[in-house]
Write a protein that holds these residues in place. Sequence first.
Motif, PDB file in Angstrom:
ATOM      1  N   ALA A  33     -35.603-101.075 -38.709  1.00  0.00           N
ATOM      2  CA  ALA A  33     -36.943-101.771 -38.335  1.00  0.00           C
ATOM      3  C   ALA A  33     -37.057-102.832 -39.256  1.00  0.00           C
ATOM      4  N   ALA A  34     -36.652-102.952 -40.671  1.00  0.00           N
ATOM      5  CA  ALA A  34     -37.085-104.151 -41.423  1.00  0.00           C
ATOM      6  C   ALA A  34     -35.823-105.213 -41.063  1.00  0.00           C
ATOM      7  N   ARG A  35     -34.795-104.655 -40.788  1.00  0.00           N
ATOM      8  CA  ARG A  35     -33.786-105.726 -40.320  1.00  0.00           C
ATOM      9  C   ARG A  35     -34.021-106.668 -39.036  1.00  0.00           C
ATOM     10  N   GLU A  36     -34.404-105.850 -38.199  1.00  0.00           N
ATOM     11  CA  GLU A  36     -35.036-106.361 -36.814  1.00  0.00           C
ATOM     12  C   GLU A  36     -35.920-107.518 -37.241  1.00  0.00           C
ATOM     13  N   LEU A  37     -36.659-107.260 -38.271  1.00  0.00           N
ATOM     14  CA  LEU A  37     -37.769-108.610 -38.576  1.00  0.00           C
ATOM     15  C   LEU A  37     -37.191-109.479 -39.519  1.00  0.00           C
ATOM     16  N   GLY A  38     -35.712-109.360 -39.705  1.00  0.00           N
ATOM     17  CA  GLY A  38     -35.273-110.554 -40.417  1.00  0.00           C
ATOM     18  C   GLY A  38     -35.088-110.530 -41.869  1.00  0.00           C
ATOM     19  N   VAL A  39     -35.652-109.641 -42.650  1.00  0.00           N
ATOM     20  CA  VAL A  39     -35.439-109.523 -43.823  1.00  0.00           C
ATOM     21  C   VAL A  39     -34.236-108.768 -44.542  1.00  0.00           C
ATOM     22  N   LEU A 172     -26.989 -87.443 -33.827  1.00  0.00           N
ATOM     23  CA  LEU A 172     -28.053 -88.346 -33.774  1.00  0.00           C
ATOM     24  C   LEU A 172     -28.055 -89.244 -35.060  1.00  0.00           C
ATOM     25  N   MET A 173     -27.770 -88.542 -36.229  1.00  0.00           N
ATOM     26  CA  MET A 173     -27.615 -89.221 -37.566  1.00  0.00           C
ATOM     27  C   MET A 173     -26.623 -90.340 -37.556  1.00  0.00           C
ATOM     28  N   GLN A 174     -25.318 -89.734 -36.815  1.00  0.00           N
ATOM     29  CA  GLN A 174     -24.177 -90.950 -36.697  1.00  0.00           C
ATOM     30  C   GLN A 174     -24.800 -92.058 -35.999  1.00  0.00           C
ATOM     31  N   LYS A 175     -25.626 -91.968 -34.815  1.00  0.00           N
ATOM     32  CA  LYS A 175     -25.911 -92.950 -33.882  1.00  0.00           C
ATOM     33  C   LYS A 175     -26.971 -93.862 -34.848  1.00  0.00           C
ATOM     34  N   LEU A 176     -27.885 -93.126 -35.707  1.00  0.00           N
ATOM     35  CA  LEU A 176     -28.967 -93.953 -36.390  1.00  0.00           C
ATOM     36  C   LEU A 176     -28.390 -94.783 -37.537  1.00  0.00           C
ATOM     37  N   ALA A 177     -27.209 -94.088 -38.139  1.00  0.00           N
ATOM     38  CA  ALA A 177     -26.780 -94.650 -39.120  1.00  0.00           C
ATOM     39  C   ALA A 177     -25.979 -96.052 -38.747  1.00  0.00           C
ATOM     40  N   GLU A 178     -25.205 -95.900 -37.723  1.00  0.00           N
ATOM     41  CA  GLU A 178     -24.303 -96.957 -37.141  1.00  0.00           C
ATOM     42  C   GLU A 178     -25.340 -98.275 -36.862  1.00  0.00           C
ATOM     43  N   ALA A 179     -26.561 -97.797 -36.255  1.00  0.00           N
ATOM     44  CA  ALA A 179     -27.499 -98.708 -35.541  1.00  0.00           C
ATOM     45  C   ALA A 179     -27.947 -99.672 -36.888  1.00  0.00           C
ATOM     46  N   ALA A 180     -28.310 -98.708 -38.131  1.00  0.00           N
ATOM     47  CA  ALA A 180     -29.073 -99.507 -39.282  1.00  0.00           C
ATOM     48  C   ALA A 180     -27.911-100.548 -39.878  1.00  0.00           C
ATOM     49  N   ILE A 181     -26.533 -99.873 -39.959  1.00  0.00           N
ATOM     50  CA  ILE A 181     -25.433-100.738 -40.549  1.00  0.00           C
ATOM     51  C   ILE A 181     -25.239-102.189 -39.772  1.00  0.00           C
ATOM     52  N   GLY A 182     -25.302-101.730 -38.489  1.00  0.00           N
ATOM     53  CA  GLY A 182     -24.970-102.729 -37.391  1.00  0.00           C
ATOM     54  C   GLY A 182     -25.919-103.744 -37.548  1.00  0.00           C
ATOM     55  N   ALA A 183     -27.071-103.338 -37.699  1.00  0.00           N
ATOM     56  CA  ALA A 183     -28.169-104.524 -37.727  1.00  0.00           C
ATOM     57  C   ALA A 183     -28.242-105.227 -39.223  1.00  0.00           C
ATOM     58  N   GLY A 184     -27.613-104.946 -39.977  1.00  0.00           N
ATOM     59  CA  GLY A 184     -27.166-105.552 -41.206  1.00  0.00           C
ATOM     60  C   GLY A 184     -27.790-104.965 -42.365  1.00  0.00           C
ATOM     61  N   ALA A 185     -27.879-103.967 -42.383  1.00  0.00           N
ATOM     62  CA  ALA A 185     -28.754-103.376 -43.717  1.00  0.00           C
ATOM     63  C   ALA A 185     -27.607-103.001 -44.730  1.00  0.00           C
ATOM     64  N   ASP A 186     -27.533-103.341 -45.689  1.00  0.00           N
ATOM     65  CA  ASP A 186     -26.522-102.883 -47.000  1.00  0.00           C
ATOM     66  C   ASP A 186     -26.764-101.338 -47.505  1.00  0.00           C
ATOM     67  N   VAL A 187     -25.942-100.882 -47.725  1.00  0.00           N
ATOM     68  CA  VAL A 187     -25.973 -99.412 -48.214  1.00  0.00           C
ATOM     69  C   VAL A 187     -25.089 -99.410 -49.469  1.00  0.00           C
ATOM     70  N   ALA A 470     -43.093-102.713 -44.485  1.00  0.00           N
ATOM     71  CA  ALA A 470     -42.379-103.347 -45.612  1.00  0.00           C
ATOM     72  C   ALA A 470     -42.021-104.716 -45.388  1.00  0.00           C
ATOM     73  N   ALA A 471     -41.263-104.909 -44.260  1.00  0.00           N
ATOM     74  CA  ALA A 471     -40.889-106.209 -43.863  1.00  0.00           C
ATOM     75  C   ALA A 471     -42.118-107.205 -43.754  1.00  0.00           C
ATOM     76  N   HIS A 472     -43.243-106.709 -43.276  1.00  0.00           N
ATOM     77  CA  HIS A 472     -44.449-107.666 -43.238  1.00  0.00           C
ATOM     78  C   HIS A 472     -45.043-108.002 -44.401  1.00  0.00           C
ATOM     79  N   ALA A 473     -44.682-107.238 -45.452  1.00  0.00           N
ATOM     80  CA  ALA A 473     -45.559-107.228 -46.967  1.00  0.00           C
ATOM     81  C   ALA A 473     -45.194-108.794 -47.343  1.00  0.00           C
ATOM     82  N   ALA A 474     -46.194-109.076 -48.271  1.00  0.00           N
ATOM     83  CA  ALA A 474     -45.580-110.480 -48.753  1.00  0.00           C
ATOM     84  C   ALA A 474     -44.688-110.442 -50.127  1.00  0.00           C
ATOM     85  N   THR A 475     -44.330-111.591 -50.136  1.00  0.00           N
ATOM     86  CA  THR A 475     -42.964-111.495 -50.988  1.00  0.00           C
ATOM     87  C   THR A 475     -43.376-111.886 -52.237  1.00  0.00           C
TER      88      THR A 475
END
Length: 477
Positions: A33-39, A172-187, A470-475
Amino acid sequence: MRPVDVTEVGSFDFETDVLVTGFGAAGSCAAHAARELGVDVLVAERTSGPGGAAALSEGIVYLGGGTPVQTACGFEDSVDNMVRYLLAACGPEPDEAKVVAYAESSLDHFAWLLARGVEYDARLDTETQMAPSGTEGLVWSGGEDAWPFNEIATPAPRGHLTKTRRSTGWLLMQKLAEAAIGAGADVSYDTRVERLVVDDGRVVGAVATRYGERVAVKARRGVVLTAGGFIWNDEMLRRHAPTLLLGTWKVGTEADDGRGIEMAQAVGARVKNMHAGEVSLPIIPPRQLIEGIIVDGAGQRFINEDTYMGRVGQAALYEHEATCFLVIDEAGYEPNWMGLEASWVCETVAELEAEIGLPSGALEATLTLYNRHAESSADPVFHKRPERVRPLVPPLGAFDLRRGSAPYAPFTLGGLETTVAGEVVDLSGAPIPGLFAAGRSTAGICSFGYASGLSLGDSTLFGRFAGAAAAHAATVI
């Protein structure tokens, strides 16, 4: 667990916008969700891969309001109907704001899961409240068709399972983890977050251990705690939920040690429902076993046997110290799916009573009353459904459901108090700047009651909310 003041850190080893602690169901959805908002997002996972307790679970996600799977299986449901059920089943005193948000978001969340590659076989399995042996994608997972819920809301099954056989949490977790990494989250794996970093009351990062070395991570917008519950922390259980120590199988992983909860408490976070726990007692399938009666150590019934087995487990553990027995006759007998078999078989009620060690005459009185009404398929005492009520005729058998003989499987429901958006609140109820949480680290929609699938549903949906907040919070510069 005390927080680290930013002046003690010196320099940060890593910087990101949003730091997510834990790469389970809630963490993966928060990261996405945070990556979808570009952070920028960094996930710190203490083990060597994603999954957490979610990957070991049955994989049921509680969804309703008229999902395509429900409709295809012939069931009508609505948001209002789902809210009525949840307010009754998740009590006493569930978080009504979260319940309403959960129900109102259910159809959207179903579509979101589909878009992440989660597939559902639109068929109902009536034999189990857990993951079926086939690929059926819908189960009755919360006693929706049993009293008292069938008088409160129109019964509708809402336990959704992704398309595979048996436990589906790993998929389910395989799909969710792949989606997060695919969206650009670093782990960052093998990274255990130990303490939060604060700057004048705001959470601005965390200190972690990675491969035995200390690392400091700056989170310019916020930290999202998704570190699981505390079922594997016996000291926390003794303080908050000692009854759960009577359980035989802890549901979760060793990472469910309450670390995230205690880190937040150290910066002033408020907790809620810390006494509460779900206690699964998986004695069905086969479904026909519920035609028997469950009695306690005094030989008395205490619940309708056709209800959700989590309710039976909770009642048995919290109210009867895990001392109960399932009595069944030959017509309804079949070994439990986990291999449990009748511990005693007797020709008469009196003999069975003596073999079990119940008070003299107690079981006989209970069975006489039950059978009298069962002649007309009635159960005026506990309201078991008529189609599951019939007289029990000797010879009789009994399953030993005492602790040590039956699998009481608990996990914690209490945790950090959060807003619907996922903000962690302090003792006054005000959001703590820069701190968010989701999943079993929080007190979700369940204050005590439960239905299978609410943990994964709560974690994934409110994980999305927390990541977005969190993504919408002030920097922080």
